[in-house]
Scaffold this active site. Structure first.
Site, PDB file in Angstrom:
ATOM      1  N   SER A  51       0.863  -1.189   0.000  1.00  0.00           N
ATOM      2  CA  SER A  51       0.000   0.000   0.000  1.00  0.00           C
ATOM      3  C   SER A  51       0.895   1.233   0.000  1.00  0.00           C
ATOM      4  CB  SER A  51      -0.896   0.002   1.239  1.00  0.00           C
ATOM      5  OG  SER A  51      -0.091   0.141   2.405  1.00  0.00           O
ATOM      6  N   ASP A  96      -2.002  -1.935  -3.544  1.00  0.00           N
ATOM      7  CA  ASP A  96      -3.334  -1.998  -2.952  1.00  0.00           C
ATOM      8  C   ASP A  96      -3.905  -0.608  -2.722  1.00  0.00           C
ATOM      9  OD1 ASP A  96      -5.519  -3.359  -1.935  1.00  0.00           O
ATOM     10  OD2 ASP A  96      -4.689  -3.540   0.078  1.00  0.00           O
ATOM     11  N   HIS A  97      -5.173  -0.450  -3.000  1.00  0.00           N
ATOM     12  CA  HIS A  97      -5.988   0.730  -2.685  1.00  0.00           C
ATOM     13  C   HIS A  97      -5.296   2.080  -2.883  1.00  0.00           C
ATOM     14  CE1 HIS A  97      -9.614  -1.237  -1.240  1.00  0.00           C
ATOM     15  NE2 HIS A  97      -8.790  -2.193  -0.832  1.00  0.00           N
ATOM     16  N   ASP A 131      -8.603   2.628  -6.154  1.00  0.00           N
ATOM     17  CA  ASP A 131      -9.818   2.716  -5.355  1.00  0.00           C
ATOM     18  C   ASP A 131     -10.290   4.166  -5.394  1.00  0.00           C
ATOM     19  OD1 ASP A 131     -11.852   2.817  -3.536  1.00  0.00           O
ATOM     20  OD2 ASP A 131     -10.728   1.886  -1.901  1.00  0.00           O
ATOM     21  N   GLU A 161     -12.155  -0.130  -8.058  1.00  0.00           N
ATOM     22  CA  GLU A 161     -13.256  -0.233  -7.111  1.00  0.00           C
ATOM     23  C   GLU A 161     -14.263   0.854  -7.444  1.00  0.00           C
ATOM     24  OE1 GLU A 161     -13.866  -0.200  -2.308  1.00  0.00           O
ATOM     25  OE2 GLU A 161     -12.191  -1.312  -3.175  1.00  0.00           O
TER      26      GLU A 161
END
Length: 181
Positions: A51, A96-97, A131, A161
């Site tokens: 992340s 991630d995200h 995201d 997302e």
């Protein structure tokens, strides 16, 4: 580290054989090594994720300024690529995200992917996750399409997302969000 067509084959194999591939966020070489050791002991593919905060932690919390998150994330990816081959299991390397405010981090990773691709014929990372669920759907999709076009030339997967599922993730609390969102 699996990328491109090899990643597609791995994901199809998992789907066709009814198993999930665990994804673990890592922040250090020791956490990476522990994940790889567990995957090897279980003869299981694994997804290692970083992340934005994990990248910043990897480079060292005392290192401040623009790009520290990119430097740490890239260092983590190079560590994975250096040691993963010794564990004998397929590894997916993912970020991630990434929220809209973190797009400079995402851009830095795409630059690292391009440099690696130009040198070795494959991207540094297998996949990335945007995201933008806090943004209006049209803006979210438009931004993702722009990134997808850049990533497709290197066969990098993009997870996006859309909408908000509720709960709290990465410091964003959506417990009381309108259920129509």
């Amino acid at each position: 580290v699996v990328t491109g067509d090899s990643l597609v084959k791995l994901l199809e194999h998992a789907r066709d054989n009814g198993y999930a591939i665990p994804a673990v966020n890592c922040t250090s070489s020791s956490s990476i090594n522990a994940v790889l050791e567990a995957a090897a002991k279980n003869n299981s593919p694994v997804m290692i994720q970083v992340s934005n905060g994990g990248g910043a932690f990897m480079v060292g919390k005392s290192i401040k300024g623009p790009g520290n998150d990119v430097t740490g994330s890239v260092a983590l990816a190079y560590h994975v690529r250096t040691v993963a081959k010794h564990y004998g299991v397929p590894v997916i390397l993912n970020t991630d995200h990434c929220a809209k405010k973190l797009l400079p981090w995402f851009d830095g990773m795409l630059e690292a992917n391009k440099e690696y691709f130009d040198r070795f014929g494959e991207p540094l990372f297998s996949s990335h996750m945007l995201d933008l669920s806090e943004e209006p759907d049209k803006e979210n999709i438009d931004i993702c399409v722009g990134y997808f076009k850049k990533m497709a030339t290197m066969k990098i997967w993009l997870e996006m997302e859309i909408g908000i599922t509720g709960g709290e993730e990465d410091g964003v609390n959506n417990e009381n969000v309108d259920q129509d969102k």
